[in-house]
Design a protein around this motif. Sequence first.
Motif, short mmCIF file in Angstrom:
data_model
loop_
_atom_site.label_atom_id
_atom_site.label_comp_id
_atom_site.label_asym_id
_atom_site.label_seq_id
_atom_site.Cartn_x
_atom_site.Cartn_y
_atom_site.Cartn_z
N GLY A 153 0.81 -1.21 0.00
CA GLY A 153 0.00 0.00 0.00
C GLY A 153 0.84 1.26 0.00
N GLY A 154 0.69 2.08 1.02
CA GLY A 154 1.41 3.34 1.12
C GLY A 154 2.82 3.22 1.63
N ALA A 155 3.34 2.02 1.79
CA ALA A 155 4.70 1.84 2.31
C ALA A 155 5.55 1.01 1.36
CB ALA A 155 4.67 1.21 3.70
N ARG A 156 5.36 1.22 0.07
CA ARG A 156 6.14 0.48 -0.93
C ARG A 156 7.35 1.28 -1.40
NH1 ARG A 156 1.77 -0.58 -5.33
NH2 ARG A 156 0.87 1.28 -4.38
N THR A 157 8.38 0.58 -1.81
CA THR A 157 9.57 1.19 -2.39
C THR A 157 9.82 0.49 -3.73
OG1 THR A 157 10.49 1.57 -0.18
CG2 THR A 157 12.02 1.73 -2.05
N LEU A 158 9.78 1.27 -4.82
CA LEU A 158 9.82 0.67 -6.15
C LEU A 158 10.78 1.41 -7.07
CD1 LEU A 158 5.97 0.23 -6.74
CD2 LEU A 158 7.56 -1.51 -5.92
N ASP A 159 11.25 0.71 -8.08
CA ASP A 159 12.00 1.31 -9.18
C ASP A 159 10.97 1.88 -10.15
OD1 ASP A 159 13.47 1.94 -11.44
OD2 ASP A 159 14.80 0.20 -11.26
N LEU A 160 10.94 3.19 -10.28
CA LEU A 160 9.94 3.84 -11.13
C LEU A 160 10.44 4.04 -12.55
CD1 LEU A 160 8.69 6.59 -8.62
CD2 LEU A 160 7.73 4.31 -9.05
N GLY A 161 11.65 3.58 -12.83
CA GLY A 161 12.20 3.70 -14.18
C GLY A 161 12.77 5.07 -14.50
N LEU A 162 12.97 5.91 -13.48
CA LEU A 162 13.51 7.24 -13.72
C LEU A 162 15.02 7.24 -13.87
CD1 LEU A 162 11.33 9.33 -11.23
CD2 LEU A 162 11.04 9.08 -13.69
N ALA A 163 15.68 6.25 -13.28
CA ALA A 163 17.14 6.10 -13.40
C ALA A 163 17.47 4.66 -13.05
CB ALA A 163 17.88 7.06 -12.47
N ASP A 164 18.41 4.08 -13.76
CA ASP A 164 18.74 2.67 -13.58
C ASP A 164 19.10 2.35 -12.12
OD1 ASP A 164 18.33 2.15 -16.23
OD2 ASP A 164 20.44 2.22 -16.80
N VAL A 166 17.71 15.87 -12.65
CA VAL A 166 18.01 15.05 -13.82
C VAL A 166 16.73 14.51 -14.45
CG1 VAL A 166 19.17 12.93 -14.60
CG2 VAL A 166 20.28 14.43 -12.92
N ALA A 167 15.78 14.12 -13.62
CA ALA A 167 14.51 13.57 -14.11
C ALA A 167 13.43 13.84 -13.08
CB ALA A 167 14.64 12.07 -14.37
N ALA A 168 12.19 13.88 -13.55
CA ALA A 168 11.06 14.11 -12.64
C ALA A 168 9.82 13.44 -13.21
CB ALA A 168 10.82 15.61 -12.46
N ARG A 169 8.94 13.06 -12.27
CA ARG A 169 7.68 12.44 -12.65
C ARG A 169 6.62 12.88 -11.66
NH1 ARG A 169 5.29 6.51 -11.31
NH2 ARG A 169 5.28 7.54 -9.27
N PRO A 205 23.15 6.76 2.44
CA PRO A 205 23.89 7.01 1.18
C PRO A 205 23.77 5.88 0.17
CG PRO A 205 25.39 6.62 3.02
CD PRO A 205 24.04 6.78 3.62
N ASP A 206 23.42 4.68 0.62
CA ASP A 206 23.27 3.57 -0.31
C ASP A 206 22.08 3.75 -1.25
OD1 ASP A 206 25.47 2.35 0.78
OD2 ASP A 206 24.32 0.98 2.06
N ARG A 207 21.22 4.73 -0.95
CA ARG A 207 20.11 5.01 -1.87
C ARG A 207 20.61 5.69 -3.15
NH1 ARG A 207 14.94 5.14 0.56
NH2 ARG A 207 14.16 5.63 -1.53
N GLN A 208 21.82 6.19 -3.12
CA GLN A 208 22.40 6.79 -4.32
C GLN A 208 22.93 5.70 -5.25
OE1 GLN A 208 25.02 10.25 -3.63
NE2 GLN A 208 24.44 10.14 -1.47
N VAL A 209 22.73 5.91 -6.55
CA VAL A 209 23.22 4.97 -7.55
C VAL A 209 23.90 5.76 -8.67
CG1 VAL A 209 22.59 3.18 -9.23
CG2 VAL A 209 21.37 3.32 -7.05
N GLY A 210 25.17 5.49 -8.88
CA GLY A 210 25.90 6.17 -9.95
C GLY A 210 25.91 7.67 -9.81
N GLY A 211 25.98 8.14 -8.57
CA GLY A 211 26.01 9.58 -8.34
C GLY A 211 24.65 10.25 -8.37
N LEU A 212 23.60 9.48 -8.61
CA LEU A 212 22.24 10.03 -8.63
C LEU A 212 21.51 9.66 -7.34
CD1 LEU A 212 21.21 9.13 -12.29
CD2 LEU A 212 22.19 11.28 -11.44
N ARG A 213 20.58 10.51 -6.92
CA ARG A 213 19.85 10.28 -5.69
C ARG A 213 18.37 10.58 -5.90
NH1 ARG A 213 23.54 13.67 -2.28
NH2 ARG A 213 22.07 13.66 -0.53
N PRO A 214 17.50 9.84 -5.19
CA PRO A 214 16.06 10.10 -5.31
C PRO A 214 15.65 11.25 -4.39
CG PRO A 214 16.42 8.25 -3.84
CD PRO A 214 17.79 8.69 -4.32
N LEU A 215 14.67 12.00 -4.80
CA LEU A 215 14.06 13.01 -3.94
C LEU A 215 12.55 12.80 -3.99
CD1 LEU A 215 14.91 15.57 -2.23
CD2 LEU A 215 13.98 16.91 -4.12
#
Length: 491
Positions: free
Chosen positions: A41-52, A401-404, A357-367
């Motif tokens: 439900g409201g507590a999911r963590t997913l790859d939204l396809g915004l960055a690998d 870098v990207a937004a949705r 910091p492990d949430r960062q991938v290849g120098g990119l970070r989610p916000l």
Amino acid sequence: MGTPADVVVVGSGPNGLAAAVTCARAGLSVVVLEAEATVGGGARTLDLGLADGLVHDVCSAVHPMAWASPFFHAFDLRARGVELLSPEVSFAHPLPDGRAGLAYRDLDRTVDALGADGAAWRALVGPLTHRPADVVRVALGDKRSVPPGLLPRGVPTAARFGLGMVEHGSRGASRRFRGEVAPALLAGVSAHAITPLPSMAAAGTALLLTALAHSGLGWPIARGGSGAIVAALLADLRAHGGLVVTDHAVTSAAQLPPARGYLFDTTPRTLVEVLGDRLPTRSRRALQRFRYGAGAAKVDLVLSGPVPWAVPDVGLAGTVHVGGTRAQVAEAEAAVAAGTHAAHPMVLLSDPSVVDPDRQVGGLRPLWAYAHVPHGSDVDVTEAVIAQIERFAPGFRDVVVAARCVPASRMAEHNRNLVGGDIAAGATTMRQMFARPTARWDPYAVGIEGTYLCSASTPPGPGVHGMSGWFAAHRLLREVFDVREAPGLAP
């Protein structure tokens, strides 16, 4: 799916899973039905396809309720490998003139930073901070009974909490403060209620969350994302024989497998849709009168670096309330309540990389960001959110870098409980704080024997705390299965 179960749970949000775990630990066979392809439900963590390889929290991202919740305390998230990471600053609130309010986990440090208003801040929240368990008992109770353990020692704390609500829910909300920073800091927390300011409901929200901000783990973020909490619940459920079926939307009673008990982690609207005329007329009409609140539009962003806040220490916070002065926050919330989009919307954001910091991938970070909007708004607020953040973080556009955007009108597409973008699963009003979802003495009963509502539309309301599911499951165990002693939850 035709095999009878003891209990069927509709919906796999934290409350639905808390109810399912409780019933499974009592030795019952449990089936959970989830409309989406993923659980949580409201507590999911997913790859939204915004960055690998970059993952985003779909709805909730910051979890003061998780460490404070009596359910999760008994469940013991830490022993199950869930690490709640606490930022140095629980929440921050930048102002237009280059100042900022910082709510450190350390109350003394917060008081010092607030200068002339520090003593007033301490007088307001200090007594609540020193006895957070009593605040939690009041705020996370079933709103129908005296919380266990509150009497007699917790009465002074409960009284202070109530008096604070009266003070800060009135037009004189800022009278105890001299400057602008402390009122803005409190207004930002109040805005979590997504309701006009001042109001008693918003004041209660603010006092609870501020007390937690200076207590225990503050406002922590789960390592790896909110999905870690769901994974722990799911593992325990399966270990006790529970079955979870995804991609199984329930829109009518005919889609429910036979069972002795049913728990709905849904809104009243969905419950009425599914059960229809099976509900007693009086109960059905009461549930249909349940009010839904203003909306939130979600904006997920990918950044090439940290947010360049004009006040660098704002970057120490796991949560930032971006709304300007108290008057500006109130103006924005009033616009939303009137059904219009604020010129400068109230924005809540979280950068999990501040503590993970492990949430960062290849120098990119989610916000993670939300903007408050009218109920059902179909407006893409990406530009409005970026512009609002840019006001307090010049150069922010350069790191995007990207937004949705998921407009409020589409929030229910990934979670049917988010009606019109209402992430609180019901308007946050004084009436609906206590008569939620109806004025029934048992707020979880719906008028059909063995059937209960257990979502955030029931007490104690929104948040990843599992309490609604826990309370409803206790009633089902007692009233349907004659289980008088609640099962243990420890690993």
